[in-house]
Write a protein that holds these residues in place. Structure first.
Motif, PDB file in Angstrom:
ATOM      1  N   ASN A   8      -5.411   6.127 -12.057  1.00 10.99           N
ATOM      2  CA  ASN A   8      -5.469   7.085 -10.961  1.00 10.99           C
ATOM      3  C   ASN A   8      -6.781   6.942 -10.214  1.00 10.99           C
ATOM      4  O   ASN A   8      -7.670   7.770 -10.295  1.00 10.99           O
ATOM      5  N   ASN A   9      -6.917   5.830  -9.480  1.00 16.53           N
ATOM      6  CA  ASN A   9      -8.146   5.577  -8.755  1.00 16.53           C
ATOM      7  C   ASN A   9      -7.845   4.746  -7.521  1.00 16.53           C
ATOM      8  O   ASN A   9      -7.124   3.755  -7.611  1.00 16.53           O
ATOM      9  N   TYR A  10      -8.375   5.121  -6.381  1.00 17.62           N
ATOM     10  CA  TYR A  10      -8.137   4.375  -5.154  1.00 17.62           C
ATOM     11  C   TYR A  10      -9.264   4.655  -4.170  1.00 17.62           C
ATOM     12  O   TYR A  10     -10.043   5.603  -4.329  1.00 17.62           O
ATOM     13  N   SER A  11      -9.359   3.827  -3.143  1.00 16.68           N
ATOM     14  CA  SER A  11     -10.383   3.998  -2.115  1.00 16.68           C
ATOM     15  C   SER A  11      -9.947   3.264  -0.863  1.00 16.68           C
ATOM     16  O   SER A  11      -8.923   2.579  -0.849  1.00 16.68           O
ATOM     17  N   GLY A  27       0.763  -1.243   0.000  1.00 14.94           N
ATOM     18  CA  GLY A  27       0.000   0.000   0.000  1.00 14.94           C
ATOM     19  C   GLY A  27       0.786   1.282   0.000  1.00 14.94           C
ATOM     20  O   GLY A  27       0.206   2.365  -0.059  1.00 14.94           O
ATOM     21  N   ARG A  28       2.091   1.239   0.060  1.00 12.71           N
ATOM     22  CA  ARG A  28       2.873   2.486  -0.016  1.00 12.71           C
ATOM     23  C   ARG A  28       3.966   2.388  -1.068  1.00 12.71           C
ATOM     24  O   ARG A  28       4.907   3.172  -1.064  1.00 12.71           O
ATOM     25  N   ASN A  29       3.834   1.436  -1.977  1.00  5.96           N
ATOM     26  CA  ASN A  29       4.890   1.198  -2.952  1.00  5.96           C
ATOM     27  C   ASN A  29       4.402   1.443  -4.367  1.00  5.96           C
ATOM     28  O   ASN A  29       3.217   1.358  -4.658  1.00  5.96           O
ATOM     29  N   SER A  30       5.336   1.725  -5.251  1.00  8.40           N
ATOM     30  CA  SER A  30       5.005   2.026  -6.636  1.00  8.40           C
ATOM     31  C   SER A  30       4.597   0.774  -7.386  1.00  8.40           C
ATOM     32  O   SER A  30       5.141  -0.310  -7.162  1.00  8.40           O
ATOM     33  N   THR A  31       3.627   0.909  -8.275  1.00  4.26           N
ATOM     34  CA  THR A  31       3.234  -0.204  -9.127  1.00  4.26           C
ATOM     35  C   THR A  31       3.987  -0.116 -10.444  1.00  4.26           C
ATOM     36  O   THR A  31       4.387   0.966 -10.886  1.00  4.26           O
ATOM     37  N   THR A  32       4.215  -1.250 -11.085  1.00  5.93           N
ATOM     38  CA  THR A  32       4.924  -1.307 -12.363  1.00  5.93           C
ATOM     39  C   THR A  32       3.918  -1.113 -13.490  1.00  5.93           C
ATOM     40  O   THR A  32       2.929  -1.848 -13.576  1.00  5.93           O
ATOM     41  N   THR A  33       4.148  -0.134 -14.339  1.00 10.73           N
ATOM     42  CA  THR A  33       3.232   0.143 -15.452  1.00 10.73           C
ATOM     43  C   THR A  33       3.764  -0.356 -16.786  1.00 10.73           C
ATOM     44  O   THR A  33       3.029  -0.370 -17.773  1.00 10.73           O
ATOM     45  N   GLY A  34       5.036  -0.723 -16.868  1.00  9.94           N
ATOM     46  CA  GLY A  34       5.624  -1.196 -18.115  1.00  9.94           C
ATOM     47  C   GLY A  34       7.137  -1.164 -18.029  1.00  9.94           C
ATOM     48  O   GLY A  34       7.707  -1.126 -16.917  1.00  9.94           O
ATOM     49  N   TYR A  35       7.802  -1.130 -19.181  1.00  3.79           N
ATOM     50  CA  TYR A  35       9.262  -1.152 -19.230  1.00  3.79           C
ATOM     51  C   TYR A  35       9.728  -0.161 -20.283  1.00  3.79           C
ATOM     52  O   TYR A  35       9.016   0.167 -21.238  1.00  3.79           O
ATOM     53  N   GLU A  36      10.962   0.325 -20.111  1.00  5.43           N
ATOM     54  CA  GLU A  36      11.512   1.298 -21.045  1.00  5.43           C
ATOM     55  C   GLU A  36      13.001   1.071 -21.189  1.00  5.43           C
ATOM     56  O   GLU A  36      13.645   0.465 -20.324  1.00  5.43           O
ATOM     57  N   LEU A  37      13.537   1.576 -22.265  1.00  7.33           N
ATOM     58  CA  LEU A  37      14.969   1.466 -22.550  1.00  7.33           C
ATOM     59  C   LEU A  37      15.661   2.712 -22.020  1.00  7.33           C
ATOM     60  O   LEU A  37      15.338   3.834 -22.422  1.00  7.33           O
ATOM     61  N   ARG A  50       3.270   5.982  -8.665  1.00 10.22           N
ATOM     62  CA  ARG A  50       2.460   5.928  -7.449  1.00 10.22           C
ATOM     63  C   ARG A  50       1.050   6.357  -7.804  1.00 10.22           C
ATOM     64  O   ARG A  50       0.827   7.426  -8.348  1.00 10.22           O
ATOM     65  N   VAL A  51       0.094   5.496  -7.498  1.00 13.63           N
ATOM     66  CA  VAL A  51      -1.295   5.829  -7.791  1.00 13.63           C
ATOM     67  C   VAL A  51      -1.796   6.881  -6.806  1.00 13.63           C
ATOM     68  O   VAL A  51      -2.580   7.739  -7.152  1.00 13.63           O
ATOM     69  N   PHE A  52      -1.343   6.808  -5.583  1.00 12.51           N
ATOM     70  CA  PHE A  52      -1.720   7.803  -4.590  1.00 12.51           C
ATOM     71  C   PHE A  52      -0.577   7.971  -3.603  1.00 12.51           C
ATOM     72  O   PHE A  52       0.287   7.097  -3.472  1.00 12.51           O
ATOM     73  N   ILE A  53      -0.561   9.093  -2.940  1.00 19.75           N
ATOM     74  CA  ILE A  53       0.434   9.365  -1.904  1.00 19.75           C
ATOM     75  C   ILE A  53      -0.316   9.737  -0.633  1.00 19.75           C
ATOM     76  O   ILE A  53      -1.121  10.665  -0.624  1.00 19.75           O
ATOM     77  N   LEU A  78      -5.818   2.625   2.313  1.00 21.24           N
ATOM     78  CA  LEU A  78      -6.132   2.913   0.917  1.00 21.24           C
ATOM     79  C   LEU A  78      -5.534   1.845   0.011  1.00 21.24           C
ATOM     80  O   LEU A  78      -4.454   1.323   0.277  1.00 21.24           O
ATOM     81  N   PHE A  79      -6.210   1.544  -1.083  1.00 18.77           N
ATOM     82  CA  PHE A  79      -5.677   0.568  -2.034  1.00 18.77           C
ATOM     83  C   PHE A  79      -6.044   0.983  -3.450  1.00 18.77           C
ATOM     84  O   PHE A  79      -6.954   1.777  -3.679  1.00 18.77           O
ATOM     85  N   ASP A  80      -5.303   0.444  -4.402  1.00 18.04           N
ATOM     86  CA  ASP A  80      -5.593   0.668  -5.818  1.00 18.04           C
ATOM     87  C   ASP A  80      -5.680  -0.682  -6.503  1.00 18.04           C
ATOM     88  O   ASP A  80      -5.440  -1.716  -5.889  1.00 18.04           O
TER      89      ASP A  80
END
Length: 783
Positions: free
Chosen positions: A607-610, A508-518, A530-533, A599-601
């Motif tokens: 960008n949505n959480y509750s 609940g306080r860590n970044s989620t992985t959205t993909g990869y990049e070079l 981070r979806v929320f802080i 809170l969770f996503d």
């Protein structure tokens, strides 16, 4: 072992006591200076029975449970026999085994096996080891004062295994002196051994409220009850209510040590990590390491956001076992894994994107780098994809050649990046195991689809799941820490379908992985967001992590003395399942209110959480009442739009703290001894009393104090008819006569007795009749 990580000053009961003001410190042995990796001491007999059957020492028709009951009866008979012959109930181990029935043909070998099991399961309390070191350095006398049937030589063997130096310390054993602490008479031997030390200059430490606290006080000794050694918390009462009080669980020792370190009232999240969820997480990671080593796996990869806690726990377990196993974080998520595995934007793929909460048509265009929306759709770009998906003009756009080609290219690009990232993480490893909390397995399934048969992944370790949810079983084998058996499938389903509170504590306080990049250096790196802080949640979950790592250190300490198989067997894992199921099924008010506010996503990068327990949940509860609410949510659990209820038991408990408990109590006989405390306190609360005087200073009285405190009932004093106890106190509550309590406190009594409930009730009634008062309320099993 005496380093700051296990220093005695960290114990809540000891840190405010100047132990060096005392000339002599006396310590109880079992469950104080020495622990055993079982829930209750009698569980040793179950293990002896199992091994005796396996070794052919018992007839194959006998079960381990039958042997344990026989062994318990042998001790009872030995004590009765000794009482008739010598007017004492103190017996030796040999005298107990003299009562072995004749059909135990190899009783001498089974007795030796029992000693070996006792020794194998024992280990020292690390905090009190540091206390012994400091006491010796300061020239203090030390005595070990214990009620036990083990002889001196065996106790010394246990001490030697635990590296506890006896030196010039006194070893006072009840079986040697035919006197015990339960009557207080063993303390007189302590006075004889130290005639120049006054009683008030002696400090005694122990875990039994009667033997180690009250009886020591009667002889003028300062006693300190190490209350945290036994988990006298809400969880204990929940186990009683759910009928699990006597089930064995080696990890319960971790719970006791965690409770020692951090009392719940000071820091809920750290205590929760150290004394409840942390032992389960540490046990899970130990099991993973043990099983992976057996299979020859050299690389463990915790996936997604759980890795922030799993990685250090896995490394600690591997280090404690001295195993050459690497642990590497593997950044991935459902969002980051689905696009590389998608390949084609077909109906299933479109449905997948539409199920993401608050996912718009514009989000889809941006993620897949699709051609611009036509003019007739551009005005709807901020509409939810799920609400527009059936429109003909949108269908025409999505299945056009241009859009399909762009989607396939986006999938190909994402897959190439994921494959390169995977190659960098796995390196030359021939066998890799992935670790996840549970439960569906979609992420690793999509990853394996991308690897197309070239994957070195040979096992997926999950904390919980059920076969119908673990879809990755089709491609890669999986194992679950919580065992899936016919006996516990209901509990496993409860956890699998309501995982939010468990996952948020890890993620609940860590970044989620959205993909990869070079990157500029040409290396593929994960993209995170981070979806929320929420600073308050960050702080709470940081405390939770600290508690988990405390539990991990306790487990590493145990592994110096206890075989890892003891802590990872099926029985142990089934009880870990029970711990978490109990939390979800019957939370306390504190757990429900604090955990329910997290809170969770949805881990998809939107960008949505509750909160886990939403305002919508409370509105439904208040409009329907708890009974109807619980019936309705059975069919509307988890992610089912805005109306889905994630943790209904917590929602109910926040508004009606006693409702779930009472519902369980209604299924039991109120006169049952184990349930007496919870039942009576519930009745007092139901009558809206906030303060109570407890009548009964025995062991049940102390349990009643703990139950009352746990359930928010203020205890004013303890009444007992024994004048010898008057003027003493336990846990700060004075023990007094009924006359003194009448003069000082409210006139509400809670009778802490089952056998004498009617007599005590009558005594209170007659006293009030005699003094001419009628405003008395009495709660007892007598009615």
């Amino acid at each position: 072992m005496s380093g700051t990580v296990f220093h005695w000053s960290l114990l809540p009961d000891l840190k405010n006591v100047d132990v060096f003001n005392y000339e002599l410190v006396s310590l109880d042995i079992f469950d104080t200076i020495l622990h055993r990796a079982v829930k209750v001491p009698q569980d040793i007999f179950l293990e002896v029975g199992r091994r005796a059957i396996a070794e052919g020492l018992l007839d194959s028709s006998m079960t381990a449970t039958e042997f344990a009951l026989i062994r318990i009866e042998m001790e009872k008979v030995a004590r009765k026999t000794k009482a008739k012959q010598e007017n004492t109930t103190e017996v030796s181990f040999a005298e107990i085994w003299q009562q072995a029935p004749v059909y135990l043909l190899q009783s001498d070998k089974i007795a030796e096996l029992e000693l070996n099991v006792e020794l194998e399961f024992s280990f020292p309390n690390p905090y009190l080891l540091s206390l012994l070191d400091d006491l010796r350095q300061n020239g203090k006398f030390i005595a070990f004062t214990s009620d036990t049937y083990f002889d001196r030589q065996f106790i010394l063997r246990m001490f030697a295994k635990a590296a506890i130096a006896v030196n010039d310390a006194e070893l006072l054993l009840s079986c040697e002196h035919k006197l015990n602490k339960a009557t207080g008479k063993l303390f007189t031997v302590l006075f004889q051994r130290y005639p120049d030390v006054l009683p008030q200059c002696i400090l005694h430490l122990g875990d039994n409220l009667v033997s180690d606290t009250v009886q020591a006080q009667r002889f003028g000794i300062t006693s300190l009850y190490l209350g945290g050694i036994h988990r006298e918390t809400a969880l204990t009462q929940r186990h009683l209510v759910l009928g699990n009080a006597t089930k064995e669980n080696p990890l319960s020792t971790l719970y006791r040590l965690g409770n020692l370190r951090e009392p719940a009232k000071n820091n809920f999240f750290r205590h929760f990590g150290a004394a409840l969820y942390g032992p389960v997480l540490a046990g899970f990671c130990l099991w993973v390491v043990v099983d992976a080593h057996r299979r020859g796996v050299k690389l463990l990869c915790p996936i997604m956001r759980e890795a922030i806690i799993f990685t250090p726990l896995l490394r600690a377990a591997a280090s404690a076992l001295k195993l050459d196993i690497q642990v590497k974080d593997f950044y991935i998520s459902r969002s980051a894994a689905f696009l590389p595995a998608m390949q084609k934007l077909d109906k299933d793929a479109i449905n997948h994107f539409s199920l993401r909460r608050n996912y718009t048509l514009k989000d889809l265009v941006n993620e897949l780098k699709l051609p611009d929306l036509p003019e007739n759709l551009s005005v709807q770009e901020n509409s939810l994809l799920i609400s527009a998906i059936e429109q003909d003009d949108l269908q025409q756009y999505l299945y056009s050649n241009e859009v399909q080609a762009a989607a396939e290219q986006a999938s190909t690009n994402a897959r190439e990046l994921l494959l390169q990232y995977t190659k960098d993480i796995f390196g030359s490893a021939q066998q890799v195991a992935m670790i996840d909390i549970g439960a569906r397995g979609n992420t690793t399934n999509w990853l394996n689809k991308c690897l197309a048969g070239t994957s070195p992944i040979t096992m997926n370790y999950l904390m919980f799941s059920i076969p119908s949810m673990a879809k990755n079983a089709l491609t890669v084998p999986y194992l679950t820490y919580f065992p899936v058996t016919q006996e516990n499938i209901t509990r496993q389903k409860q956890i699998t379908f309501s995982p939010e509170v468990l996952e948020i504590l890890l993620t609940g306080r860590n970044s989620t992985t959205t993909g990869y990049e070079l990157s500029d250096s040409g290396k593929v790196t994960p993209k995170t967001s981070r979806v929320f802080i929420c600073e308050a949640q960050d702080e709470s979950l940081s405390h939770f992590e600290q508690g988990v790592f405390i539990a991990s250190r306790h487990l590493s300490h145990m592994l110096n003395y206890v075989s890892p198989e003891i802590l990872t067997n099926m029985d142990c894992r089934a009880m870990a399942l029970q711990e978490i199921y109990t939390l979800l099924e019957l939370p306390t008010y504190t757990e429900a209110s604090l955990l329910g506010k997290l809170l969770f996503d949805d881990n998809a990068g939107v960008n949505n959480y509750s909160t886990i327990c939403s305002q919508n949940d409370f509105n439904k509860l208040n409009s329907k009442g708890p009974e109807r609410f619980m019936l309705d949510v059975q069919h509307n659990r988890g992610y089912r739009g805005e109306n889905g209820t994630k943790w209904p038991q917590a929602v109910v408990t926040c508004q009606f703290p006693q409702w779930l408990m009472q519902r369980y109590l209604d299924c039991f006989n109120d006169t049952d001894f184990q349930l007496l405390c919870v039942t009576l306190v519930s009745k007092v609360k139901a009558e809206n009393f906030s303060k109570v005087v407890i009548y009964g200073g025995g062991q049940l009285g102390y349990q009643m104090i703990d139950t009352a405190m746990m359930m928010g009932l203020e205890v004013q004093a303890v009444v007992d008819s024994n004048p010898a106890l008057h003027g003493l106190s336990v846990n700060g509550y004075p023990i007094m006569s009924l006359n003194d309590a009448f003069s000082l406190y409210d006139h509400c009594y809670l009778v802490a007795s089952a056998a004498f409930a009617s007599d005590i009730t009558q005594v209170i009634k007659e006293y009030y009749k005699r003094v001419g008062r009628k405003d008395v309320s009495i709660f007892s099993v007598a009615g």
